[in-house]
Design a protein around this motif. Structure first.
Motif, PDB file in Angstrom:
ATOM      1  N   GLU A  24      58.062  41.124  53.348  1.00  0.00           N
ATOM      2  CA  GLU A  24      59.523  41.077  53.631  1.00  0.00           C
ATOM      3  C   GLU A  24      59.870  42.432  54.528  1.00  0.00           C
ATOM      4  OE1 GLU A  24      61.884  40.771  50.425  1.00  0.00           O
ATOM      5  OE2 GLU A  24      60.895  38.980  49.871  1.00  0.00           O
ATOM      6  N   ASN A  25      59.001  43.460  54.353  1.00  0.00           N
ATOM      7  CA  ASN A  25      59.214  44.774  54.949  1.00  0.00           C
ATOM      8  C   ASN A  25      58.430  45.345  56.094  1.00  0.00           C
ATOM      9  OD1 ASN A  25      61.541  45.376  52.986  1.00  0.00           O
ATOM     10  ND2 ASN A  25      60.135  46.020  51.672  1.00  0.00           N
ATOM     11  N   TYR A  26      57.066  44.474  56.245  1.00  0.00           N
ATOM     12  CA  TYR A  26      56.221  44.850  57.153  1.00  0.00           C
ATOM     13  C   TYR A  26      55.753  43.563  57.789  1.00  0.00           C
ATOM     14  CZ  TYR A  26      56.235  49.166  54.515  1.00  0.00           C
ATOM     15  OH  TYR A  26      56.791  50.194  53.788  1.00  0.00           O
ATOM     16  N   ALA A  27      55.154  43.783  59.085  1.00  0.00           N
ATOM     17  CA  ALA A  27      54.754  42.740  59.937  1.00  0.00           C
ATOM     18  C   ALA A  27      53.749  43.225  60.713  1.00  0.00           C
ATOM     19  CB  ALA A  27      55.785  41.930  60.888  1.00  0.00           C
ATOM     20  N   THR A  28      52.922  42.137  61.188  1.00  0.00           N
ATOM     21  CA  THR A  28      51.590  42.728  61.874  1.00  0.00           C
ATOM     22  C   THR A  28      52.049  42.039  63.540  1.00  0.00           C
ATOM     23  OG1 THR A  28      50.269  40.791  61.511  1.00  0.00           O
ATOM     24  CG2 THR A  28      49.873  42.867  60.256  1.00  0.00           C
ATOM     25  N   ALA A  29      51.574  42.429  64.436  1.00  0.00           N
ATOM     26  CA  ALA A  29      51.442  41.783  65.821  1.00  0.00           C
ATOM     27  C   ALA A  29      50.375  42.439  66.657  1.00  0.00           C
ATOM     28  CB  ALA A  29      52.941  42.449  66.531  1.00  0.00           C
ATOM     29  N   LYS A  30      49.830  41.491  67.529  1.00  0.00           N
ATOM     30  CA  LYS A  30      48.852  41.689  68.631  1.00  0.00           C
ATOM     31  C   LYS A  30      49.311  42.483  69.714  1.00  0.00           C
ATOM     32  CE  LYS A  30      44.602  39.885  70.324  1.00  0.00           C
ATOM     33  NZ  LYS A  30      43.691  38.929  70.517  1.00  0.00           N
ATOM     34  N   ALA A  31      49.017  43.590  70.141  1.00  0.00           N
ATOM     35  CA  ALA A  31      49.503  44.113  71.411  1.00  0.00           C
ATOM     36  C   ALA A  31      48.796  43.535  72.575  1.00  0.00           C
ATOM     37  CB  ALA A  31      48.901  45.584  71.464  1.00  0.00           C
ATOM     38  N   VAL A  32      49.854  42.704  73.397  1.00  0.00           N
ATOM     39  CA  VAL A  32      49.546  41.968  74.544  1.00  0.00           C
ATOM     40  C   VAL A  32      49.447  42.983  75.702  1.00  0.00           C
ATOM     41  CG1 VAL A  32      50.214  40.208  76.323  1.00  0.00           C
ATOM     42  CG2 VAL A  32      50.543  39.919  73.676  1.00  0.00           C
ATOM     43  N   ALA A  33      50.355  43.885  75.859  1.00  0.00           N
ATOM     44  CA  ALA A  33      50.364  44.878  76.903  1.00  0.00           C
ATOM     45  C   ALA A  33      50.896  46.093  76.341  1.00  0.00           C
ATOM     46  CB  ALA A  33      51.348  44.565  78.052  1.00  0.00           C
ATOM     47  N   VAL A  34      50.454  47.480  76.853  1.00  0.00           N
ATOM     48  CA  VAL A  34      50.740  48.841  76.380  1.00  0.00           C
ATOM     49  C   VAL A  34      51.441  49.467  77.588  1.00  0.00           C
ATOM     50  CG1 VAL A  34      49.475  48.677  74.269  1.00  0.00           C
ATOM     51  CG2 VAL A  34      48.722  49.810  76.370  1.00  0.00           C
ATOM     52  N   GLY A  35      52.324  50.488  77.109  1.00  0.00           N
ATOM     53  CA  GLY A  35      52.683  51.207  78.397  1.00  0.00           C
ATOM     54  C   GLY A  35      51.774  52.427  78.753  1.00  0.00           C
ATOM     55  N   LYS A  36      52.256  53.304  79.480  1.00  0.00           N
ATOM     56  CA  LYS A  36      51.338  54.595  79.708  1.00  0.00           C
ATOM     57  C   LYS A  36      51.555  55.911  78.835  1.00  0.00           C
ATOM     58  CE  LYS A  36      51.617  53.446  84.783  1.00  0.00           C
ATOM     59  NZ  LYS A  36      51.860  53.983  86.065  1.00  0.00           N
ATOM     60  N   GLY A  37      52.291  55.628  77.846  1.00  0.00           N
ATOM     61  CA  GLY A  37      52.640  56.606  76.924  1.00  0.00           C
ATOM     62  C   GLY A  37      54.083  57.537  77.240  1.00  0.00           C
ATOM     63  N   THR A  38      54.317  58.541  76.665  1.00  0.00           N
ATOM     64  CA  THR A  38      55.682  58.838  76.849  1.00  0.00           C
ATOM     65  C   THR A  38      55.520  60.590  76.648  1.00  0.00           C
ATOM     66  OG1 THR A  38      57.884  59.008  75.495  1.00  0.00           O
ATOM     67  CG2 THR A  38      55.830  59.198  74.135  1.00  0.00           C
ATOM     68  N   THR A  39      56.712  60.932  76.684  1.00  0.00           N
ATOM     69  CA  THR A  39      56.684  62.696  77.008  1.00  0.00           C
ATOM     70  C   THR A  39      57.770  63.171  75.704  1.00  0.00           C
ATOM     71  OG1 THR A  39      56.514  62.366  79.473  1.00  0.00           O
ATOM     72  CG2 THR A  39      57.472  64.721  78.413  1.00  0.00           C
ATOM     73  N   SER A  40      57.016  64.197  75.239  1.00  0.00           N
ATOM     74  CA  SER A  40      57.705  64.929  74.056  1.00  0.00           C
ATOM     75  C   SER A  40      57.873  66.412  74.340  1.00  0.00           C
ATOM     76  CB  SER A  40      57.203  64.526  72.751  1.00  0.00           C
ATOM     77  OG  SER A  40      57.836  65.179  71.890  1.00  0.00           O
ATOM     78  N   PHE A  41      58.853  66.954  74.593  1.00  0.00           N
ATOM     79  CA  PHE A  41      59.020  68.188  74.612  1.00  0.00           C
ATOM     80  C   PHE A  41      58.123  68.744  76.065  1.00  0.00           C
ATOM     81  CE2 PHE A  41      59.907  68.019  70.326  1.00  0.00           C
ATOM     82  CZ  PHE A  41      61.372  68.275  70.094  1.00  0.00           C
ATOM     83  N   GLY A  42      58.224  68.158  77.088  1.00  0.00           N
ATOM     84  CA  GLY A  42      57.319  68.179  78.185  1.00  0.00           C
ATOM     85  C   GLY A  42      55.989  68.041  78.118  1.00  0.00           C
ATOM     86  N   ASN A  43      55.434  67.659  76.741  1.00  0.00           N
ATOM     87  CA  ASN A  43      53.996  67.045  76.883  1.00  0.00           C
ATOM     88  C   ASN A  43      53.719  65.654  76.994  1.00  0.00           C
ATOM     89  OD1 ASN A  43      53.270  69.816  76.485  1.00  0.00           O
ATOM     90  ND2 ASN A  43      54.137  69.719  74.421  1.00  0.00           N
ATOM     91  N   HIS A  44      52.892  65.052  77.528  1.00  0.00           N
ATOM     92  CA  HIS A  44      52.614  63.671  77.652  1.00  0.00           C
ATOM     93  C   HIS A  44      51.584  63.340  76.434  1.00  0.00           C
ATOM     94  CE1 HIS A  44      51.773  59.867  79.542  1.00  0.00           C
ATOM     95  NE2 HIS A  44      50.456  59.963  78.934  1.00  0.00           N
ATOM     96  N   ILE A  45      52.314  62.132  75.751  1.00  0.00           N
ATOM     97  CA  ILE A  45      51.341  61.719  74.454  1.00  0.00           C
ATOM     98  C   ILE A  45      50.844  60.416  74.883  1.00  0.00           C
ATOM     99  CG2 ILE A  45      51.914  60.741  72.296  1.00  0.00           C
ATOM    100  CD1 ILE A  45      54.415  62.670  72.122  1.00  0.00           C
ATOM    101  N   GLU A  46      49.519  60.445  75.128  1.00  0.00           N
ATOM    102  CA  GLU A  46      48.605  59.086  75.424  1.00  0.00           C
ATOM    103  C   GLU A  46      49.061  58.192  74.458  1.00  0.00           C
ATOM    104  OE1 GLU A  46      46.629  58.807  77.756  1.00  0.00           O
ATOM    105  OE2 GLU A  46      47.192  60.939  78.729  1.00  0.00           O
ATOM    106  N   MET A  47      48.753  56.940  74.888  1.00  0.00           N
ATOM    107  CA  MET A  47      48.810  55.696  73.936  1.00  0.00           C
ATOM    108  C   MET A  47      47.395  55.565  73.298  1.00  0.00           C
ATOM    109  SD  MET A  47      51.688  54.120  74.228  1.00  0.00           S
ATOM    110  CE  MET A  47      51.659  52.589  73.596  1.00  0.00           C
TER     111      MET A  47
END
Length: 85
Positions: A24-47
């Motif tokens: 009821e609280n959790y699910a699973t999913a298969k990643a079909v596509a992913v982004g390039k990552g994100t930025t946190s405090f000016g630092n790039h975070i890889e996927m």
């Protein structure tokens, strides 16, 4: 001996029995596509999640949208609890 005991405890904590996860609280999913990552405090975070990975996530963390008439579920990498496959 203490290092071996600590390693054993760490291994047990890291293990997740997917069959025991509350459906009821959790699910699973298969990643079909992913982004390039994100930025946190000016630092790039890889996927870390890659296309084809199966992930475990809290149900409330997902957003469902329609893309070209088909439903897609969007999940932030920070909301992924585990890559299970």
């Amino acid at each position: 001996a203490d290092k071996e005991a600590a390693a054993d405890v760490t291994a047990k904590i890291a293990a997740i029995n997917i069959d025991e996860v509350n459906d009821e609280n959790y699910a699973t999913a298969k990643a079909v596509a992913v982004g390039k990552g994100t930025t946190s405090f000016g630092n790039h975070i890889e996927m870390e999640v890659k296309a084809g990975d199966v992930v475990l996530y809290p149900v409330g963390a997902a957003v469902t949208v329609k893309v070209d008439g088909e439903e897609a579920t969007l999940i932030r990498q920070s909301d992924v609890l585990a890559i299970i496959g």
